[in-house]
Scaffold this motif. Structure first.
Motif, short mmCIF file in Angstrom:
data_model
loop_
_atom_site.label_atom_id
_atom_site.label_comp_id
_atom_site.label_asym_id
_atom_site.label_seq_id
_atom_site.Cartn_x
_atom_site.Cartn_y
_atom_site.Cartn_z
N THR A 20 0.85 -1.20 0.00
CA THR A 20 0.00 0.00 0.00
C THR A 20 0.88 1.24 0.00
N VAL A 21 0.61 2.16 -0.93
CA VAL A 21 1.51 3.30 -1.17
C VAL A 21 0.73 4.60 -1.22
N ASP A 22 1.32 5.64 -0.64
CA ASP A 22 0.81 7.01 -0.83
C ASP A 22 1.36 7.49 -2.17
N LEU A 23 0.54 7.40 -3.21
CA LEU A 23 0.99 7.69 -4.56
C LEU A 23 1.48 9.12 -4.71
N GLN A 24 0.79 10.06 -4.07
CA GLN A 24 1.19 11.47 -4.21
C GLN A 24 2.59 11.69 -3.67
N THR A 55 -5.07 5.64 -1.25
CA THR A 55 -3.80 4.95 -1.49
C THR A 55 -3.98 3.91 -2.58
N VAL A 56 -2.87 3.46 -3.13
CA VAL A 56 -2.90 2.42 -4.16
C VAL A 56 -1.97 1.30 -3.75
N LYS A 57 -2.17 0.13 -4.36
CA LYS A 57 -1.31 -1.02 -4.08
C LYS A 57 -0.40 -1.23 -5.29
N CYS A 58 0.89 -1.10 -5.06
CA CYS A 58 1.85 -1.23 -6.15
C CYS A 58 3.23 -1.50 -5.57
N ASP A 59 4.18 -1.74 -6.46
CA ASP A 59 5.59 -1.86 -6.06
C ASP A 59 6.19 -0.45 -6.16
N PRO A 60 6.46 0.21 -5.05
CA PRO A 60 6.89 1.61 -5.12
C PRO A 60 8.20 1.80 -5.88
N GLY A 87 11.32 16.39 -25.20
CA GLY A 87 10.35 17.48 -25.23
C GLY A 87 11.00 18.83 -25.47
N SER A 88 10.17 19.80 -25.71
CA SER A 88 10.65 21.17 -25.93
C SER A 88 11.27 21.71 -24.64
N SER A 89 12.46 22.28 -24.74
CA SER A 89 13.20 22.73 -23.55
C SER A 89 12.62 24.00 -22.93
N ASP A 90 11.79 24.71 -23.65
CA ASP A 90 11.26 25.97 -23.12
C ASP A 90 9.82 25.83 -22.63
N THR A 91 9.31 24.62 -22.51
CA THR A 91 7.97 24.39 -21.98
C THR A 91 8.05 23.38 -20.84
N PRO A 92 7.13 23.45 -19.88
CA PRO A 92 7.19 22.55 -18.73
C PRO A 92 6.74 21.12 -19.08
N ILE A 93 7.22 20.18 -18.28
CA ILE A 93 6.73 18.80 -18.33
C ILE A 93 5.55 18.72 -17.35
N ILE A 94 4.47 18.09 -17.77
CA ILE A 94 3.28 18.00 -16.92
C ILE A 94 3.17 16.56 -16.38
N LEU A 95 3.10 16.43 -15.07
CA LEU A 95 2.91 15.13 -14.42
C LEU A 95 1.52 15.12 -13.77
N ASN A 96 0.62 14.32 -14.33
CA ASN A 96 -0.75 14.22 -13.82
C ASN A 96 -0.96 12.87 -13.15
N ALA A 97 -1.82 12.83 -12.14
CA ALA A 97 -2.17 11.57 -11.48
C ALA A 97 -3.59 11.67 -10.93
N GLU A 98 -4.31 10.56 -11.04
CA GLU A 98 -5.69 10.52 -10.54
C GLU A 98 -5.96 9.13 -9.99
N THR A 99 -6.68 9.06 -8.87
CA THR A 99 -7.09 7.78 -8.30
C THR A 99 -8.56 7.85 -7.93
N ASN A 100 -9.26 6.74 -8.07
CA ASN A 100 -10.63 6.59 -7.58
C ASN A 100 -10.87 5.10 -7.32
N HIS A 101 -12.11 4.74 -7.05
CA HIS A 101 -12.40 3.35 -6.68
C HIS A 101 -12.39 2.41 -7.89
N LYS A 102 -12.30 2.93 -9.12
CA LYS A 102 -12.31 2.11 -10.32
C LYS A 102 -10.93 1.93 -10.95
N PHE A 103 -10.08 2.96 -10.85
CA PHE A 103 -8.76 2.90 -11.48
C PHE A 103 -7.84 3.93 -10.86
#
Length: 369
Positions: free
Chosen positions: A227-231, A259-264, A282-298
């Motif tokens: 069990t992992v705190d993904l954030q 929380t999610v169950k995974c190999d951290p 990626g383009s060096s003058d633009t940011p990289i976007i890291l998105n994450a979402e959890t719910n009871h389905k996925f």
């Protein structure tokens, strides 16, 4: 005109008896033949009429005749039947015919034999099948033996990578790190930084090759889910990349409610690979976007970067090992990062996909719960 059921049954039996593709022989209680069907007569290069009156053992080869009289005939008298006995019909000039024979004895109310019925099946094709089955079994055993030997070689190969290469390299990295803390000239410091960074890259390559070996030869990458705190995990990975590439911006958008169950360790490796890939291509003058979402389905993680579109023909093989985008091999390493990331996704029963157009490239890792 009357329709006699008993007569119809007799006609059906006669048709079955004569038209059957196996041999039928009927004898009296003493074993003298009273009736033979066409199939058995043809195997004996004779006719039904010529075989009537002969003893059933007369149809068999010399060895078969002896075996019948000494074993099968007494067996019929004792238990009333025998099943699937391998034997040969007599040589009629065309060679002996291997067959399987079944015997059955019918007795009257006084326990005296009335008649005997014998069913004969030609064994040529069956014996060929059995021989082929034995050959196939031996080949399968041979292949299994080869695979077992390959498994030993695989383990030895992983051991060489893990010990004979990685450990000495770890010593070089430690020595380089210690030397950077010593009094060195600016030139020497730059040289030691090169040694340290190059050793670290080599260390990562060895780890990737080990993962490739396990994935391709060892049945996939193994994981230990907890069990992992993904954030918290994603923040740690993102911060590590920010230290390595301080000039690049990584923005995070999280909607994490559980929380999610995974190999951290493996998830960290997957996200680190995706972020490093986005920074590299990626383009060096633009940011990289890291998105994450959890719910009871996925639960889902995506990495987005601006930059040139990945060609459609490249996307088809993007997750294959040793695939490198572009020609800058010094940036792309061995081309194992996305392959290993895909294997980590599979190990979590998830999916790693990519979409790319003129505006952005997005890698998405999804696990359905």
């Amino acid at each position: 005109m009357t329709n006699d059921p008993l007569n119809n049954l007799s006609e059906d039996f006669d048709d079955f008896f004569e038209s059957s593709l196996c041999g039928f022989v009927i004898s009296d209680g003493n074993g003298n033949i009273t009736r033979v069907n066409k199939c058995a007569a043809n195997w004996l290069n004779s006719s039904p009429n010529q075989l009537r009156g002969k003893r059933i053992s007369d149809l068999l080869s010399v060895g078969g005749k002896i075996y019948f009289e000494t074993h099968l005939w007494p067996l019929l008298r004792i238990q009333g039947h025998f099943d699937e006995v391998s034997i040969e019909l007599t040589d009629t000039g065309n060679g002996k015919v291997p067959v399987y024979i079944n015997g059955y004895e019918r007795k009257d109310e006084n326990n005296k034999p009335l008649f005997l019925r014998f069913t004969i099946f030609q064994a040529t094709h069956r014996r060929l099948y059995e021989e082929n089955l034995q050959i196939s079994k031996k080949l399968a055993e041979k292949r299994l033996n080869i695979e077992q030997k390959q498994a030993v070689l695989r383990e030895q190969f992983i051991a060489v990578l893990g010990h004979d290469l990685r450990n000495p390299l770890g010593g070089i990295m430690s020595a380089a790190q210690l030397l950077t803390r010593s009094e060195l000239s600016e030139r020497d410091k730059k040289l030691m930084n090169i040694v340290h960074s190059s050793s670290k890259r080599m260390y990562e390559m060895i780890n990737n090759i080990m993962d490739l070996t396990r994935g391709r030869l060892g049945g996939g990458i193994s994981i230990t889910p907890v069990t992992v705190d993904l954030q918290q995990l994603l923040i740690e990975v993102s911060n590590e990349l920010k230290v390595s590439w301080p000039e690049r911006v990584i923005e995070s958008n999280f909607t994490i409610n559980n929380t999610v169950k995974c190999d951290p360790g493996r998830i960290s490796q997957l996200i680190s690979n995706l972020l490093a890939n986005a920074i590299t291509h990626g383009s060096s003058d633009t940011p990289i976007i890291l998105n994450a979402e959890t719910n009871h389905k996925f639960w889902e993680i995506s990495v987005i970067n601006r930059g040139r579109k990945i060609p459609d023909e490249a996307i088809e093989n993007l997750f294959d090992p040793f695939q490198r985008e572009g020609t800058e091999s010094n940036e792309n390493g061995l081309g194992l990062g996305l392959y290993i990331s895909s294997e980590i996704a599979k190990a979590h029963n998830g999916d790693l996909s990519v979409s790319s157009d003129e505006n952005k490239t997005c890698f998405t890792f999804t696990v359905k719960i």
